[in-house]
Scaffold this motif. Sequence first.
Motif, PDB file in Angstrom:
ATOM      1  N   VAL A 139     -11.383   8.262   1.011  1.00  0.00           N
ATOM      2  CA  VAL A 139     -11.082   8.347   2.459  1.00  0.00           C
ATOM      3  C   VAL A 139     -10.216   7.367   2.946  1.00  0.00           C
ATOM      4  O   VAL A 139     -10.568   6.133   2.745  1.00  0.00           O
ATOM      5  CB  VAL A 139     -12.377   8.094   3.415  1.00  0.00           C
ATOM      6  CG1 VAL A 139     -12.137   8.605   5.060  1.00  0.00           C
ATOM      7  CG2 VAL A 139     -13.478   9.217   2.746  1.00  0.00           C
ATOM      8  N   VAL A 140      -9.079   7.819   3.647  1.00  0.00           N
ATOM      9  CA  VAL A 140      -8.166   6.592   3.855  1.00  0.00           C
ATOM     10  C   VAL A 140      -7.732   6.874   5.370  1.00  0.00           C
ATOM     11  O   VAL A 140      -7.257   7.717   5.739  1.00  0.00           O
ATOM     12  CB  VAL A 140      -6.951   6.682   3.125  1.00  0.00           C
ATOM     13  CG1 VAL A 140      -5.663   5.701   3.440  1.00  0.00           C
ATOM     14  CG2 VAL A 140      -7.059   6.640   1.361  1.00  0.00           C
ATOM     15  N   ALA A 141      -7.793   5.716   6.241  1.00  0.00           N
ATOM     16  CA  ALA A 141      -7.410   5.688   7.681  1.00  0.00           C
ATOM     17  C   ALA A 141      -6.206   5.394   7.871  1.00  0.00           C
ATOM     18  O   ALA A 141      -5.691   4.227   7.164  1.00  0.00           O
ATOM     19  CB  ALA A 141      -8.339   5.043   8.370  1.00  0.00           C
ATOM     20  N   ASP A 177      -5.670   8.822  11.901  1.00  0.00           N
ATOM     21  CA  ASP A 177      -5.307   9.906  10.892  1.00  0.00           C
ATOM     22  C   ASP A 177      -6.257   9.414  10.049  1.00  0.00           C
ATOM     23  O   ASP A 177      -6.229   8.209   9.611  1.00  0.00           O
ATOM     24  CB  ASP A 177      -3.968   9.967  10.766  1.00  0.00           C
ATOM     25  CG  ASP A 177      -3.218  10.591  12.050  1.00  0.00           C
ATOM     26  OD1 ASP A 177      -3.699  10.767  13.149  1.00  0.00           O
ATOM     27  OD2 ASP A 177      -2.009  10.537  11.888  1.00  0.00           O
ATOM     28  N   GLU A 178      -6.644  10.362   9.144  1.00  0.00           N
ATOM     29  CA  GLU A 178      -7.286  10.348   8.063  1.00  0.00           C
ATOM     30  C   GLU A 178      -7.197  11.316   6.803  1.00  0.00           C
ATOM     31  O   GLU A 178      -7.004  12.487   7.156  1.00  0.00           O
ATOM     32  CB  GLU A 178      -8.783  10.377   8.531  1.00  0.00           C
ATOM     33  CG  GLU A 178      -9.942  10.179   7.557  1.00  0.00           C
ATOM     34  CD  GLU A 178     -11.351  10.331   8.008  1.00  0.00           C
ATOM     35  OE1 GLU A 178     -11.894   9.423   8.602  1.00  0.00           O
ATOM     36  OE2 GLU A 178     -11.974  11.334   7.649  1.00  0.00           O
ATOM     37  N   LEU A 179      -7.149  10.651   5.559  1.00  0.00           N
ATOM     38  CA  LEU A 179      -7.032  11.448   4.490  1.00  0.00           C
ATOM     39  C   LEU A 179      -8.364  11.609   3.874  1.00  0.00           C
ATOM     40  O   LEU A 179      -9.036  10.514   3.726  1.00  0.00           O
ATOM     41  CB  LEU A 179      -6.100  10.865   3.539  1.00  0.00           C
ATOM     42  CG  LEU A 179      -6.262  11.527   2.138  1.00  0.00           C
ATOM     43  CD1 LEU A 179      -5.778  12.935   2.030  1.00  0.00           C
ATOM     44  CD2 LEU A 179      -5.292  10.771   0.971  1.00  0.00           C
ATOM     45  N   THR A 215      -0.917   5.826  -2.199  1.00  0.00           N
ATOM     46  CA  THR A 215       0.049   5.418  -1.858  1.00  0.00           C
ATOM     47  C   THR A 215       0.608   5.863  -0.728  1.00  0.00           C
ATOM     48  O   THR A 215       0.908   7.201  -0.432  1.00  0.00           O
ATOM     49  CB  THR A 215       1.266   5.205  -2.810  1.00  0.00           C
ATOM     50  OG1 THR A 215       0.897   4.541  -4.112  1.00  0.00           O
ATOM     51  CG2 THR A 215       2.338   4.498  -2.360  1.00  0.00           C
ATOM     52  N   SER A 216       0.773   5.029   0.615  1.00  0.00           N
ATOM     53  CA  SER A 216       1.238   5.614   1.829  1.00  0.00           C
ATOM     54  C   SER A 216       2.669   5.362   2.349  1.00  0.00           C
ATOM     55  O   SER A 216       2.959   4.176   2.005  1.00  0.00           O
ATOM     56  CB  SER A 216       0.116   5.362   2.801  1.00  0.00           C
ATOM     57  OG  SER A 216       0.301   5.659   4.200  1.00  0.00           O
ATOM     58  N   ASP A 217       2.952   5.933   3.088  1.00  0.00           N
ATOM     59  CA  ASP A 217       4.381   5.572   3.979  1.00  0.00           C
ATOM     60  C   ASP A 217       4.054   4.868   5.208  1.00  0.00           C
ATOM     61  O   ASP A 217       5.130   4.231   5.946  1.00  0.00           O
ATOM     62  CB  ASP A 217       5.140   6.696   4.349  1.00  0.00           C
ATOM     63  CG  ASP A 217       5.722   7.495   2.924  1.00  0.00           C
ATOM     64  OD1 ASP A 217       5.887   6.690   2.056  1.00  0.00           O
ATOM     65  OD2 ASP A 217       5.870   8.809   3.096  1.00  0.00           O
ATOM     66  N   VAL A 218       2.638   5.042   5.773  1.00  0.00           N
ATOM     67  CA  VAL A 218       2.305   4.118   6.860  1.00  0.00           C
ATOM     68  C   VAL A 218       1.249   3.177   6.486  1.00  0.00           C
ATOM     69  O   VAL A 218       0.555   3.240   5.461  1.00  0.00           O
ATOM     70  CB  VAL A 218       2.036   5.182   7.975  1.00  0.00           C
ATOM     71  CG1 VAL A 218       3.117   6.115   8.316  1.00  0.00           C
ATOM     72  CG2 VAL A 218       0.716   6.139   7.248  1.00  0.00           C
ATOM     73  N   PRO A 219       0.946   2.329   7.305  1.00  0.00           N
ATOM     74  CA  PRO A 219      -0.123   1.286   6.994  1.00  0.00           C
ATOM     75  C   PRO A 219      -1.519   1.938   6.915  1.00  0.00           C
ATOM     76  O   PRO A 219      -1.791   3.045   7.362  1.00  0.00           O
ATOM     77  CB  PRO A 219      -0.022   0.169   8.081  1.00  0.00           C
ATOM     78  CG  PRO A 219       1.230   0.552   8.915  1.00  0.00           C
ATOM     79  CD  PRO A 219       1.578   1.748   8.735  1.00  0.00           C
ATOM     80  N   VAL A 220      -2.183   1.410   5.955  1.00  0.00           N
ATOM     81  CA  VAL A 220      -3.625   1.708   5.786  1.00  0.00           C
ATOM     82  C   VAL A 220      -4.601   0.848   6.551  1.00  0.00           C
ATOM     83  O   VAL A 220      -4.381  -0.342   6.376  1.00  0.00           O
ATOM     84  CB  VAL A 220      -3.872   1.540   4.149  1.00  0.00           C
ATOM     85  CG1 VAL A 220      -5.279   1.971   4.031  1.00  0.00           C
ATOM     86  CG2 VAL A 220      -3.084   2.429   3.209  1.00  0.00           C
ATOM     87  N   LEU A 221      -5.446   1.396   7.499  1.00  0.00           N
ATOM     88  CA  LEU A 221      -6.067   0.853   8.092  1.00  0.00           C
ATOM     89  C   LEU A 221      -7.596   0.336   7.504  1.00  0.00           C
ATOM     90  O   LEU A 221      -8.080  -0.733   7.727  1.00  0.00           O
ATOM     91  CB  LEU A 221      -6.371   1.419   9.660  1.00  0.00           C
ATOM     92  CG  LEU A 221      -5.114   1.753  10.306  1.00  0.00           C
ATOM     93  CD1 LEU A 221      -5.547   2.479  11.724  1.00  0.00           C
ATOM     94  CD2 LEU A 221      -4.221   0.597  10.826  1.00  0.00           C
TER      95      LEU A 221
END
Length: 279
Positions: A165-167, A95-97, A118-124
């Motif tokens: 861009v954040v995966a 998933d991507e922002l 800041t994410s609630d799920v891991p950043v890849l």
Amino acid sequence: MTVTETIRYDFGGNSKHGIIRYIPTKFPYDKTHYRVYPISDVQVGRDGQGEQFSVDSGNYLVVKIGSPNRTLSGEHTYVIRYDVAYSIDTFADHDELYWNAVGNEWPVPIAQTSVTVTSDVPVLDVTCFAGPQRSSLGCDEHSFTDKQATFSNGALAAMSGVTVVVAAPPGSIAAPGPRLTKRWSLATAFTPNVWTIGGGLLLLLLGVGGALLIAYLFGRDRHYVGILPGLTPEFDDPNVEQRKPFIGARRSRSSSPRRATCGRARWARSSTSGPTWST
């Protein structure tokens, strides 16, 4: 996604009422759709206090900040908070922002930009771009830890921004997006379906019916018994008007007790009865 923007704006010796923030909310997606980013719950503050603002919606969410009855000069700090829905793209492996955190609508240069996600799920993985619209130049710095990503960039020219861009793991974000709306065009407006076909037939029938009605009422010669063709009876002459039927054999219609007249006159009634913002 909840966004918090902190903008330190220096008016210098100029007297301005405030700033205007343009946030794009509608982008071309493909030949038949737009992608939209619904924005809600907008809040604005200045120098640690609430600030007057107004919001207009369209292809941009336009946040006009400041009072028309007060001007400012020098440096001030604005904070804008808002929620964005359907901001995440989904792919087979992540998933991507993909978000322009600054916007390319500022007509003034920007001295420094920093962005934290800041994410609630891991950043890849992360990356970023800086410059005018469609720039492929990377920003100065970017890094990430387990659930946070940071980005920074130095001076930007006017009409330039920073896109981050954040995966994240695939399927890890609920209600990701995109949200699409139809792109109107002549081709899509007349795409064959039950509504366009039915509407076209209805318009055709109405047009034919209207033409027949006009022909019936006004498109035939008037004839009067005992008077040469082309002449009309005098006022109060009880001659019989004879009209051609639209369908079927000719028939006559008696003028009694009505009287043929030369015409009627009609009358139509008549009666008489600002401030400058900086961006």
